[in-house]
Design a protein around this motif. Structure first.
Motif, short mmCIF file in Angstrom:
data_model
loop_
_atom_site.label_atom_id
_atom_site.label_comp_id
_atom_site.label_asym_id
_atom_site.label_seq_id
_atom_site.Cartn_x
_atom_site.Cartn_y
_atom_site.Cartn_z
N GLU A 77 0.84 -1.21 0.00
CA GLU A 77 0.00 0.00 0.00
C GLU A 77 0.87 1.26 0.00
O GLU A 77 0.63 2.19 -0.77
N MET A 78 1.89 1.29 0.84
CA MET A 78 2.79 2.44 0.91
C MET A 78 3.56 2.61 -0.41
O MET A 78 3.71 3.72 -0.91
N THR A 79 4.00 1.50 -0.98
CA THR A 79 4.72 1.55 -2.26
C THR A 79 3.81 2.08 -3.36
O THR A 79 4.22 2.93 -4.16
N MET A 80 2.58 1.61 -3.41
CA MET A 80 1.65 2.07 -4.44
C MET A 80 1.37 3.56 -4.27
O MET A 80 1.34 4.30 -5.27
N THR A 81 1.20 4.01 -3.05
CA THR A 81 0.97 5.44 -2.80
C THR A 81 2.18 6.25 -3.24
O THR A 81 2.04 7.27 -3.93
N HIS A 82 3.37 5.81 -2.86
CA HIS A 82 4.61 6.49 -3.23
C HIS A 82 4.71 6.62 -4.76
O HIS A 82 4.96 7.70 -5.28
N GLU A 83 4.50 5.53 -5.46
CA GLU A 83 4.63 5.55 -6.92
C GLU A 83 3.50 6.34 -7.58
O GLU A 83 3.72 6.98 -8.61
N LEU A 84 2.32 6.34 -6.99
CA LEU A 84 1.23 7.17 -7.52
C LEU A 84 1.53 8.65 -7.37
O LEU A 84 1.08 9.47 -8.19
N ILE A 85 2.27 9.03 -6.36
CA ILE A 85 2.67 10.43 -6.22
C ILE A 85 3.59 10.81 -7.38
O ILE A 85 3.45 11.89 -7.97
N HIS A 86 4.49 9.92 -7.76
CA HIS A 86 5.32 10.18 -8.95
C HIS A 86 4.45 10.31 -10.20
O HIS A 86 4.65 11.21 -11.02
N ALA A 87 3.48 9.42 -10.34
CA ALA A 87 2.60 9.46 -11.50
C ALA A 87 1.79 10.76 -11.52
O ALA A 87 1.62 11.38 -12.58
N TYR A 88 1.33 11.18 -10.35
CA TYR A 88 0.58 12.43 -10.23
C TYR A 88 1.47 13.61 -10.63
O TYR A 88 1.05 14.48 -11.39
#
Length: 180
Positions: A77-88
């Motif tokens: 979950e933390m990894t997905m959030t981290h990577e979604l911030i990059h995508a954002y």
């Protein structure tokens, strides 16, 4: 259950139930970069990371989850959030990932907003100095990630980029109102 199946299960659970993952996916759509389950790919990774953002996958990129380095659901979950911030960041600011300061800014934001540097994460890493630990963690993790970028791998380049971007990017909590 094998590691691939378990990582897939964690990914699906995060997409359906994680308030952070759902929030980031909603805000990606609001920015004109909608993502769905296919945006996340689970695979074996040679690098010792939980995941990564691959900006070349499409206009807004894609998230790779490293099945062989994800420890549990919370880490996924933390990894997905981290990577979604990059995508954002890629979606809203058209980040030039070969520009070390641009990359540093997104890494600072991701480390700050994803939970990467919460005190309990630092305890798990063996970092027990509490005073100023959050900012030190963010700088350390951002510099480590930026240094993995071939355009920023020369000695001192990643650290310099993090220092240059830190205050402005640390203060940028978008799309959150504040650090979650």
């Amino acid at each position: 259950m094998g590691v691939h199946e378990e990582a897939e299960k964690w990914k699906e659970k995060a997409i359906k139930r994680s308030p952070f993952v759902k929030f980031m996916m909603e805000h990606m759509a609001k920015r004109g970069c909608p993502v769905d389950e296919s945006f996340f790919v689970v695979r074996h990774c040679d690098e010792k990371v939980g995941g990564g953002f691959d900006e070349s996958a499409s206009r807004q990129g894609g998230v790779v989850l490293c099945e062989n380095h994800l420890r549990n659901y919370a880490h996924t979950e933390m990894t997905m959030t981290h990577e979604l911030i990059h995508a954002y960041d890629h979606c809203r600011a058209f980040v030039d990932w070969t520009n070390c300061v641009h990359h540093a800014c997104s890494e600072i934001r991701a480390a700050n907003l994803s939970g990467d540097c919460k005190w309990w994460q630092e305890i798990l890493r063996g970092n027990t100095a509490f005073l100023g630990q959050g900012r030190a963690c963010i700088k350390r993790r951002a510099a480590l990630s930026v240094s993995m970028n071939p355009a920023c791998s020369a000695p001192g380049v990643a650290q310099e980029a993090v220092e240059k971007a830190f205050e402005r990017c640390y203060a940028d909590t978008s799309p959150f109102d504040r650090v979650p």
